[in-house]
Design a protein around this motif. Structure first.
Motif, PDB file in Angstrom:
ATOM      1  N   SER A  68      34.537  48.275  43.263  1.00 51.77           N
ATOM      2  CA  SER A  68      35.084  47.244  43.022  1.00 51.77           C
ATOM      3  C   SER A  68      35.302  47.315  41.390  1.00 51.77           C
ATOM      4  O   SER A  68      36.039  46.855  40.929  1.00 51.77           O
ATOM      5  CB  SER A  68      34.391  45.938  43.413  1.00 51.77           C
ATOM      6  N   TYR A  69      34.072  47.952  41.069  1.00 48.94           N
ATOM      7  CA  TYR A  69      34.018  47.914  39.352  1.00 48.94           C
ATOM      8  C   TYR A  69      35.018  49.208  38.990  1.00 48.94           C
ATOM      9  O   TYR A  69      36.017  48.604  37.987  1.00 48.94           O
ATOM     10  CB  TYR A  69      32.739  48.291  38.975  1.00 48.94           C
ATOM     11  N   ARG A  70      34.999  50.375  39.756  1.00 49.89           N
ATOM     12  CA  ARG A  70      35.865  51.256  39.501  1.00 49.89           C
ATOM     13  C   ARG A  70      37.593  50.819  39.459  1.00 49.89           C
ATOM     14  O   ARG A  70      38.237  51.295  38.843  1.00 49.89           O
ATOM     15  CB  ARG A  70      35.756  52.361  40.266  1.00 49.89           C
ATOM     16  N   LEU A  71      37.804  49.996  40.442  1.00 47.32           N
ATOM     17  CA  LEU A  71      39.243  49.762  40.787  1.00 47.32           C
ATOM     18  C   LEU A  71      39.393  48.295  39.927  1.00 47.32           C
ATOM     19  O   LEU A  71      40.690  48.071  39.922  1.00 47.32           O
ATOM     20  CB  LEU A  71      39.320  49.149  42.332  1.00 47.32           C
ATOM     21  N   ASN A  72      38.569  48.000  39.118  1.00 45.80           N
ATOM     22  CA  ASN A  72      38.702  46.603  38.262  1.00 45.80           C
ATOM     23  C   ASN A  72      39.308  45.504  39.247  1.00 45.80           C
ATOM     24  O   ASN A  72      40.208  45.083  38.800  1.00 45.80           O
ATOM     25  CB  ASN A  72      39.666  46.962  37.122  1.00 45.80           C
ATOM     26  N   GLU A  73      38.645  45.473  40.392  1.00 49.02           N
ATOM     27  CA  GLU A  73      39.132  44.702  41.430  1.00 49.02           C
ATOM     28  C   GLU A  73      39.071  42.958  40.820  1.00 49.02           C
ATOM     29  O   GLU A  73      38.112  42.578  40.144  1.00 49.02           O
ATOM     30  CB  GLU A  73      38.232  44.328  42.597  1.00 49.02           C
ATOM     31  N   MET A  74      40.217  42.307  40.935  1.00 50.86           N
ATOM     32  CA  MET A  74      40.457  40.998  40.490  1.00 50.86           C
ATOM     33  C   MET A  74      40.570  39.962  41.417  1.00 50.86           C
ATOM     34  O   MET A  74      41.184  40.274  42.358  1.00 50.86           O
ATOM     35  CB  MET A  74      41.396  40.929  39.342  1.00 50.86           C
ATOM     36  N   SER A  75      40.533  38.790  40.912  1.00 46.66           N
ATOM     37  CA  SER A  75      40.919  37.543  41.816  1.00 46.66           C
ATOM     38  C   SER A  75      41.783  36.809  41.015  1.00 46.66           C
ATOM     39  O   SER A  75      41.530  36.400  39.952  1.00 46.66           O
ATOM     40  CB  SER A  75      39.783  36.979  42.381  1.00 46.66           C
ATOM     41  N   ASP A  76      43.074  36.762  41.256  1.00 50.64           N
ATOM     42  CA  ASP A  76      44.039  35.772  40.874  1.00 50.64           C
ATOM     43  C   ASP A  76      43.722  34.479  40.867  1.00 50.64           C
ATOM     44  O   ASP A  76      44.157  33.403  40.096  1.00 50.64           O
ATOM     45  CB  ASP A  76      45.588  35.904  41.364  1.00 50.64           C
ATOM     46  N   ALA A  77      42.938  33.905  41.904  1.00 53.25           N
ATOM     47  CA  ALA A  77      42.781  32.680  42.203  1.00 53.25           C
ATOM     48  C   ALA A  77      41.357  31.991  41.572  1.00 53.25           C
ATOM     49  O   ALA A  77      41.165  30.896  41.673  1.00 53.25           O
ATOM     50  CB  ALA A  77      42.444  32.346  43.664  1.00 53.25           C
ATOM     51  N   ALA A  78      40.821  32.964  40.970  1.00 50.81           N
ATOM     52  CA  ALA A  78      39.402  32.574  40.473  1.00 50.81           C
ATOM     53  C   ALA A  78      39.448  31.887  39.262  1.00 50.81           C
ATOM     54  O   ALA A  78      40.408  32.032  38.373  1.00 50.81           O
ATOM     55  CB  ALA A  78      38.619  33.756  40.215  1.00 50.81           C
ATOM     56  N   VAL A  79      38.593  30.833  39.198  1.00 49.56           N
ATOM     57  CA  VAL A  79      38.387  29.899  37.775  1.00 49.56           C
ATOM     58  C   VAL A  79      37.112  30.220  37.442  1.00 49.56           C
ATOM     59  O   VAL A  79      35.976  30.430  37.813  1.00 49.56           O
ATOM     60  CB  VAL A  79      38.274  28.453  38.188  1.00 49.56           C
ATOM     61  N   GLY A  80      37.195  31.174  36.133  1.00 51.66           N
ATOM     62  CA  GLY A  80      36.062  31.628  35.373  1.00 51.66           C
ATOM     63  C   GLY A  80      35.534  32.936  35.842  1.00 51.66           C
ATOM     64  O   GLY A  80      35.317  33.718  34.985  1.00 51.66           O
ATOM     65  N   LEU A  81      35.358  33.279  37.129  1.00 54.69           N
ATOM     66  CA  LEU A  81      34.794  34.514  37.571  1.00 54.69           C
ATOM     67  C   LEU A  81      36.055  35.328  38.041  1.00 54.69           C
ATOM     68  O   LEU A  81      36.555  35.119  39.451  1.00 54.69           O
ATOM     69  CB  LEU A  81      33.893  34.334  38.621  1.00 54.69           C
ATOM     70  N   THR A  82      36.647  36.089  37.258  1.00 57.48           N
ATOM     71  CA  THR A  82      37.692  36.860  37.984  1.00 57.48           C
ATOM     72  C   THR A  82      37.529  38.128  38.154  1.00 57.48           C
ATOM     73  O   THR A  82      38.321  38.681  38.973  1.00 57.48           O
ATOM     74  CB  THR A  82      38.915  37.089  36.482  1.00 57.48           C
ATOM     75  N   HIS A  83      36.312  38.858  37.853  1.00 51.35           N
ATOM     76  CA  HIS A  83      35.877  40.058  38.410  1.00 51.35           C
ATOM     77  C   HIS A  83      35.056  40.198  39.686  1.00 51.35           C
ATOM     78  O   HIS A  83      34.019  39.646  39.667  1.00 51.35           O
ATOM     79  CB  HIS A  83      35.113  41.085  37.153  1.00 51.35           C
ATOM     80  N   ARG A  84      35.680  40.455  40.470  1.00 51.80           N
ATOM     81  CA  ARG A  84      34.914  40.488  42.006  1.00 51.80           C
ATOM     82  C   ARG A  84      33.761  41.238  41.831  1.00 51.80           C
ATOM     83  O   ARG A  84      32.778  40.888  42.772  1.00 51.80           O
ATOM     84  CB  ARG A  84      35.953  40.873  43.087  1.00 51.80           C
ATOM     85  N   TRP A  85      33.533  42.399  41.286  1.00 52.08           N
ATOM     86  CA  TRP A  85      32.374  43.092  41.255  1.00 52.08           C
ATOM     87  C   TRP A  85      31.228  42.341  40.857  1.00 52.08           C
ATOM     88  O   TRP A  85      30.085  42.667  41.173  1.00 52.08           O
ATOM     89  CB  TRP A  85      32.507  44.503  40.454  1.00 52.08           C
ATOM     90  N   VAL A  86      31.310  41.327  40.207  1.00 48.43           N
ATOM     91  CA  VAL A  86      30.285  40.537  39.518  1.00 48.43           C
ATOM     92  C   VAL A  86      29.540  39.748  40.908  1.00 48.43           C
ATOM     93  O   VAL A  86      28.387  39.951  40.938  1.00 48.43           O
ATOM     94  CB  VAL A  86      30.665  39.311  38.430  1.00 48.43           C
ATOM     95  N   LEU A  87      30.339  39.142  41.527  1.00 48.55           N
ATOM     96  CA  LEU A  87      29.894  38.604  42.768  1.00 48.55           C
ATOM     97  C   LEU A  87      29.520  39.333  43.732  1.00 48.55           C
ATOM     98  O   LEU A  87      28.330  39.106  44.447  1.00 48.55           O
ATOM     99  CB  LEU A  87      31.226  37.695  43.521  1.00 48.55           C
ATOM    100  N   LYS A  88      30.082  40.439  44.094  1.00 48.53           N
ATOM    101  CA  LYS A  88      29.555  41.597  45.061  1.00 48.53           C
ATOM    102  C   LYS A  88      28.304  42.047  44.495  1.00 48.53           C
ATOM    103  O   LYS A  88      27.201  42.507  45.256  1.00 48.53           O
ATOM    104  CB  LYS A  88      30.583  42.702  45.148  1.00 48.53           C
ATOM    105  N   GLY A  89      28.227  42.359  43.141  1.00 53.76           N
ATOM    106  CA  GLY A  89      26.913  42.660  42.606  1.00 53.76           C
ATOM    107  C   GLY A  89      25.565  41.656  42.751  1.00 53.76           C
ATOM    108  O   GLY A  89      24.652  41.930  42.923  1.00 53.76           O
ATOM    109  N   ILE A  90      26.022  40.650  42.758  1.00 56.84           N
ATOM    110  CA  ILE A  90      25.072  39.417  42.888  1.00 56.84           C
ATOM    111  C   ILE A  90      24.605  39.440  44.405  1.00 56.84           C
ATOM    112  O   ILE A  90      23.347  39.477  44.940  1.00 56.84           O
ATOM    113  CB  ILE A  90      25.391  38.048  42.754  1.00 56.84           C
ATOM    114  N   TYR A  91      25.250  39.737  45.386  1.00 60.40           N
ATOM    115  CA  TYR A  91      25.163  39.987  46.546  1.00 60.40           C
ATOM    116  C   TYR A  91      24.355  41.128  47.176  1.00 60.40           C
ATOM    117  O   TYR A  91      23.418  40.907  47.862  1.00 60.40           O
ATOM    118  CB  TYR A  91      26.547  39.718  47.498  1.00 60.40           C
ATOM    119  N   ALA A  92      24.715  42.280  46.514  1.00 69.64           N
ATOM    120  CA  ALA A  92      24.006  43.457  46.569  1.00 69.64           C
ATOM    121  C   ALA A  92      22.713  43.175  45.967  1.00 69.64           C
ATOM    122  O   ALA A  92      21.691  43.554  46.538  1.00 69.64           O
ATOM    123  CB  ALA A  92      24.721  44.570  46.006  1.00 69.64           C
TER     124      ALA A  92
END
Length: 186
Positions: free
Chosen positions: A121-145
């Motif tokens: 997710s980090y390498r792909l710079n995966e983003m969310s267009d719908a997010a407020v504040g948290l646009t980088h999905r790797w952060v949330l995935k990192g919390i889950y990991a």
């Protein structure tokens, strides 16, 4: 066995600290939900999908950061009706077998692959267009990991307690196990 129990308790205390510290995310999540509901009732034109995604991000973070601690305090789902009539020692043997044969291998495998999930997710710079504040999905995935690795730590903490109980030669009253009942309740 005192060292084994000290390590188990240190792991549990660390998981407890993380869980309680992350509990403040509930206040933020409740604020976002309240704002979302009140804004809808007031008829305001806002990006509600973005707010709902933010709510889910907070929920996922809270869940993830509490998983490991919950295992150490026996707050995880289980079918106690099958074991409620068993002695504490038999429950400990079942817990030991379940952790060694099922829980630990499965959670470690999932945790290991979660790291690649976050890295990709980090390498792909995966983003969310719908997010407020948290646009980088790797952060949330990192919390889950991180939450998955905390479950590994929680299982390890319980395993150490069970091992101390079963093989330490200590009386039941001295070992506080989280395997269905605390020793004081038995």
């Amino acid at each position: 066995m005192k060292t084994v129990l000290a390590i188990a308790e240190a792991i549990r205390r660390t998981l407890e600290w993380i869980a309680f510290a992350s509990g403040w995310l509930m206040v933020i999540m409740a604020t976002v939900i309240t704002f979302d509901v009140l804004a809808r009732k007031a008829g305001l034109e806002l990006p509600y999908t973005k707010l709902q995604e933010l709510e889910w991000h907070f929920h996922a973070a809270i869940f993830s950061l509490w998983m490991g601690y919950c295992y150490t305090i026996n707050a995880h789902p289980r079918v106690d009706s099958l074991t409620e009539h068993l002695s504490l020692r038999r429950k400990a043997w079942i817990e030991l077998a379940g952790c060694v044969l099922f829980a630990m291998p499965y959670v470690m495998l999932v945790s290991w692959y979660s790291l690649d999930f976050v890295a990709q997710s980090y390498r792909l710079n995966e983003m969310s267009d719908a997010a407020v504040g948290l646009t980088h999905r790797w952060v949330l995935k990192g919390i889950y990991a991180a939450g998955l690795w905390m479950v590994v730590a929680g299982i390890l903490s319980v395993l150490l307690r069970v091992i101390a109980f079963l093989f330490g030669g200590r009386p039941q009253e001295e070992v506080n196990l989280q395997i269905g009942h605390t020793v004081a309740e038995v």
